[in-house]
Design a protein around this motif. Sequence first.
Motif, short mmCIF file in Angstrom:
data_model
loop_
_atom_site.label_atom_id
_atom_site.label_comp_id
_atom_site.label_asym_id
_atom_site.label_seq_id
_atom_site.Cartn_x
_atom_site.Cartn_y
_atom_site.Cartn_z
N TYR A 142 0.87 -1.17 0.00
CA TYR A 142 0.00 0.00 0.00
C TYR A 142 0.91 1.23 0.00
CZ TYR A 142 -2.94 3.63 2.20
OH TYR A 142 -3.59 4.80 2.52
N ALA A 197 -2.62 -0.36 -7.66
CA ALA A 197 -3.13 -1.67 -8.02
C ALA A 197 -3.87 -1.56 -9.34
CB ALA A 197 -4.07 -2.20 -6.93
N THR A 247 -5.87 -6.99 1.90
CA THR A 247 -4.98 -7.75 1.03
C THR A 247 -5.79 -8.48 -0.02
OG1 THR A 247 -3.31 -8.02 2.74
CG2 THR A 247 -3.32 -9.64 0.97
N LEU A 249 1.19 -4.47 -9.99
CA LEU A 249 1.39 -3.39 -9.03
C LEU A 249 2.53 -2.49 -9.47
CD1 LEU A 249 1.23 -5.52 -5.76
CD2 LEU A 249 -0.42 -3.78 -6.40
N TYR A 282 -1.58 -7.74 -3.55
CA TYR A 282 -1.48 -6.43 -2.91
C TYR A 282 -1.62 -6.66 -1.41
CZ TYR A 282 -3.02 -1.57 -1.87
OH TYR A 282 -3.16 -0.30 -1.37
#
Length: 321
Positions: free
Chosen positions: A131, A143, A179, A185, A229
């Motif tokens: 993040y 993302a 998550t 990413l 992520y």
Amino acid sequence: MPRLLTVILNWRTPDMTLRACEAALREMAGLEGAITIVDNASGDGSFDAMQAGVTARGWDRGAVPVQVLQSGRNGGFGAGNNFGIRAGLPGDVRPDYVYILNSDAFPDPGAIRALLDHLETHPATGFAGSYIHGDDGAPHRTAFRFPTLWSELEGAARFGPISRLLRRHIVAQPIPQATTRVDWLAGASLMMRREVLDRIGLFDETFFLYFEETDLCLRAARAGWPTDYVRGSEVTHIGSVSTGMKTWSRIPQFWLDSRRHYFTKNHGHIYAAVATLAHVAGGVLWRLRLLVQRKDRGDPPHFLRDLIVHSLRRVGQRDPG
């Protein structure tokens, strides 16, 4: 204990790179591994300054040793990181994981360990990323879905009905609150399983800048290694310090080259041409709206013209790589 190699690529930001290294060192305490700073032939004294800074701080002799390497050429983001990855850990030891950290990115407490723990407990996951938020705390969209010709149309048109119709093709995703699995990413903070890199290869060095992590995640996904992520891994990112993207007066040739190579390599020449036509069609629609509505253009000056000219110059040419 798994072995971790962290690679930080420098391009004319030596002081900031050392700050990123300091943050990474703090977060690698108790882990087995090392940090490699790669200077991408900055030519401004960065290499000597960073070597001196590492030595003065004693980082080269620490529990997590830091080394500064000179790539010898500015081959771009992928080439510079590949140089550090190929160098490996001190003593020619093979790492289990490789962590790519931007020189303007600073892991928050627990960020690196969260990525490592996630990959250790999810053996089917190939890559894991963080993040990302700005130094003002504002979250960054990092993302994404893989680009398609439909996403080219949607992104260029910026028109509600089209976006709703093509919602499954929108590249930039809402910021995940937990998550989750994603297509790809941003590479500001990305940990990769070395086993996956051994199977699919490192970054494609045809990309000078942009699309290289998109391509790498796509190759991993096609080989059965998805990307996750990890919401519990937070990283502060200033953004665009080395690239100058926020102040572009024209879209750079390398961005156009990277976009073209991505579509051609992964989908073929015909698909790449249709994707450009889709972008042009969406861009024309957007510009027609600008004639009647007061909206920010949203693109660098002459973007659409530059995209068309670039595409026409590539007709009949084969992309390298």
